[in-house]
Scaffold this motif. Structure first.
Motif, PDB file in Angstrom:
ATOM      1  N   LEU A 193      44.003  84.029  21.982  1.00 42.28           N
ATOM      2  CA  LEU A 193      43.231  82.783  22.539  1.00 42.28           C
ATOM      3  C   LEU A 193      44.390  82.170  23.493  1.00 42.28           C
ATOM      4  O   LEU A 193      45.384  81.953  23.042  1.00 42.28           O
ATOM      5  N   ASP A 194      43.949  81.564  24.631  1.00 40.43           N
ATOM      6  CA  ASP A 194      44.856  81.023  25.373  1.00 40.43           C
ATOM      7  C   ASP A 194      45.012  79.669  24.837  1.00 40.43           C
ATOM      8  O   ASP A 194      43.854  78.840  24.389  1.00 40.43           O
ATOM      9  N   THR A 195      46.144  78.998  24.576  1.00 44.04           N
ATOM     10  CA  THR A 195      46.281  77.768  23.892  1.00 44.04           C
ATOM     11  C   THR A 195      46.240  76.512  24.714  1.00 44.04           C
ATOM     12  O   THR A 195      45.983  75.522  24.456  1.00 44.04           O
ATOM     13  N   LYS A 196      45.934  76.667  26.021  1.00 44.26           N
ATOM     14  CA  LYS A 196      45.484  75.757  27.006  1.00 44.26           C
ATOM     15  C   LYS A 196      44.059  75.558  27.242  1.00 44.26           C
ATOM     16  O   LYS A 196      43.415  74.542  26.969  1.00 44.26           O
ATOM     17  N   MET A 206      41.934  77.565  24.983  1.00 46.62           N
ATOM     18  CA  MET A 206      41.190  77.981  23.776  1.00 46.62           C
ATOM     19  C   MET A 206      40.452  79.150  24.131  1.00 46.62           C
ATOM     20  O   MET A 206      39.573  79.489  23.302  1.00 46.62           O
ATOM     21  N   LEU A 207      40.121  79.772  25.411  1.00 49.14           N
ATOM     22  CA  LEU A 207      39.244  80.994  25.595  1.00 49.14           C
ATOM     23  C   LEU A 207      40.155  82.159  25.204  1.00 49.14           C
ATOM     24  O   LEU A 207      41.217  82.264  25.171  1.00 49.14           O
ATOM     25  N   LEU A 208      39.141  83.291  24.817  1.00 50.64           N
ATOM     26  CA  LEU A 208      39.819  84.450  24.641  1.00 50.64           C
ATOM     27  C   LEU A 208      40.478  84.987  26.090  1.00 50.64           C
ATOM     28  O   LEU A 208      39.995  84.741  27.067  1.00 50.64           O
ATOM     29  N   ALA A 209      41.730  85.429  25.877  1.00 50.91           N
ATOM     30  CA  ALA A 209      42.431  85.874  26.821  1.00 50.91           C
ATOM     31  C   ALA A 209      41.982  87.011  27.563  1.00 50.91           C
ATOM     32  O   ALA A 209      41.623  88.075  26.999  1.00 50.91           O
ATOM     33  N   GLU A 210      42.181  87.270  28.900  1.00 43.35           N
ATOM     34  CA  GLU A 210      41.806  88.351  29.553  1.00 43.35           C
ATOM     35  C   GLU A 210      42.918  89.667  29.418  1.00 43.35           C
ATOM     36  O   GLU A 210      44.062  89.043  29.496  1.00 43.35           O
ATOM     37  N   LYS A 211      42.664  90.781  29.274  1.00 44.26           N
ATOM     38  CA  LYS A 211      43.453  91.974  28.934  1.00 44.26           C
ATOM     39  C   LYS A 211      43.885  92.274  30.229  1.00 44.26           C
ATOM     40  O   LYS A 211      43.435  92.307  31.384  1.00 44.26           O
ATOM     41  N   GLU A 250      47.069  83.743  14.228  1.00 42.55           N
ATOM     42  CA  GLU A 250      48.262  83.494  14.106  1.00 42.55           C
ATOM     43  C   GLU A 250      48.840  82.785  15.398  1.00 42.55           C
ATOM     44  O   GLU A 250      48.760  83.214  16.287  1.00 42.55           O
ATOM     45  N   PRO A 251      49.218  81.367  15.205  1.00 44.96           N
ATOM     46  CA  PRO A 251      49.464  80.584  16.668  1.00 44.96           C
ATOM     47  C   PRO A 251      50.826  81.030  16.993  1.00 44.96           C
ATOM     48  O   PRO A 251      51.928  81.283  15.969  1.00 44.96           O
ATOM     49  N   SER A 252      51.372  80.850  18.098  1.00 40.73           N
ATOM     50  CA  SER A 252      52.628  80.986  18.704  1.00 40.73           C
ATOM     51  C   SER A 252      52.748  80.088  20.053  1.00 40.73           C
ATOM     52  O   SER A 252      51.589  79.585  20.427  1.00 40.73           O
ATOM     53  N   PRO A 253      53.890  79.833  20.519  1.00 43.97           N
ATOM     54  CA  PRO A 253      53.669  78.931  21.584  1.00 43.97           C
ATOM     55  C   PRO A 253      53.011  79.559  22.812  1.00 43.97           C
ATOM     56  O   PRO A 253      52.330  78.479  23.461  1.00 43.97           O
ATOM     57  N   GLU A 254      52.902  80.686  22.988  1.00 46.81           N
ATOM     58  CA  GLU A 254      52.287  81.266  23.994  1.00 46.81           C
ATOM     59  C   GLU A 254      50.954  81.467  24.049  1.00 46.81           C
ATOM     60  O   GLU A 254      49.880  81.232  24.994  1.00 46.81           O
ATOM     61  N   ALA A 255      50.173  81.836  22.850  1.00 42.91           N
ATOM     62  CA  ALA A 255      49.068  82.042  22.564  1.00 42.91           C
ATOM     63  C   ALA A 255      48.685  82.424  21.007  1.00 42.91           C
ATOM     64  O   ALA A 255      49.453  82.196  20.233  1.00 42.91           O
ATOM     65  N   ILE A 256      47.410  82.235  20.633  1.00 38.48           N
ATOM     66  CA  ILE A 256      47.058  82.460  19.262  1.00 38.48           C
ATOM     67  C   ILE A 256      46.601  84.024  19.198  1.00 38.48           C
ATOM     68  O   ILE A 256      45.545  84.300  19.834  1.00 38.48           O
ATOM     69  N   LYS A 257      47.361  84.677  18.439  1.00 39.28           N
ATOM     70  CA  LYS A 257      47.175  85.988  18.221  1.00 39.28           C
ATOM     71  C   LYS A 257      45.770  86.333  17.299  1.00 39.28           C
ATOM     72  O   LYS A 257      45.828  85.722  16.240  1.00 39.28           O
TER      73      LYS A 257
END
Length: 227
Positions: free
Chosen positions: A217-220, A222-227, A192-199
């Motif tokens: 996913l980081d929108t800039k 596209m890598l899996l974001a670190e927790k 699910e896309p959002s302005p900050e990230a893809i959930k």
């Protein structure tokens, strides 16, 4: 960072934990989303994780030429290497890419039985992929027994399978094209896309349904974001 640390600290480990465990031999996962949201990026990162562990994979694309997939693998590796300050990145990249086989098929012509035959030929010549990454598969064109055939083949050969769905999913629900195959799909994800990230939501995983994995996913990059 060295390769071993990269594997151990990978965001993929967090993703697997959120699902209740990584896919096992014979299991099938699928990533669904609207077009252009990040399905291929997700698939490639899961493939790269296997490659970094020294495990060959086969990446099959149904909508794009092989150059497109190859570019994704190159870009995702480079983004990760830069972000993690990876040592000997160029040397490791050559080693990793050598384990990857990229194929392109036309789904109107090539059936699942032919895909299995092609991958089986790789086993016969000594290549033993750990996973099949099947990008942009149109489930509306699949024959009823297609997923059961892939599942049986994966179990027989010790592989697991990740698909991305070409269905234009517009809500957190299993798309009608997937419902006939839902019993054979072990993990079903929705991006699910959002302005900050893809959930990343799990519509089905390890006996649970419809939950937020907490992974993004980081929108800039596209890598899996670190927790």
């Amino acid at each position: 960072m060295v390769k071993e640390d990269l594997i151990e600290r990978s965001a993929v480990r967090n993703f697997e934990k959120a699902l209740g465990g990584a896919l096992q031999p014979g299991e099938i996962g699928i990533v669904t989303a609207k077009r252009g949201v990040g399905k291929t990026s997700m698939l490639v990162q899961l493939g790269l994780d296997q490659l970094l562990q020294g495990k060959p994979i086969v990446h099959i694309s149904f909508s794009q030429q092989t150059d497109y997939a190859i570019t994704w693998y190159n870009n995702m590796f480079d983004e990760t290497a830069e972000k993690k300050h990876l040592e000997k990145a160029a040397e490791l990249k050559s080693e990793v890419i050598a384990r990857r086989i990229v194929l392109n098929f036309n789904q109107d012509i090539v059936r699942t039985t032919q895909i299995i035959k092609t991958v089986k030929a790789l086993f016969e010549v000594g290549s033993k992929p750990s996973a099949l990454m099947i990008d942009d598969f149109d489930f509306s064109k699949a024959v009823p027994e297609a997923i059961q055939q892939i599942k049986a083949f994966a179990k027989e050969t010790g592989m697991f399978v990740w698909y991305t769905a070409s269905a234009d999913v517009r809500e957190k629900a299993i798309h009608p094209d997937l419902k006939p195959y839902a019993n054979d799909l072990d993990v079903i994800l929705y991006l699910e896309p959002s302005p900050e990230a893809i959930k990343i939501y799990a519509l089905k995983a390890r006996g649970k349904a419809n939950f937020d994995t907490g992974c993004k996913l980081d929108t800039k990059t596209m890598l899996l974001a670190e927790k």
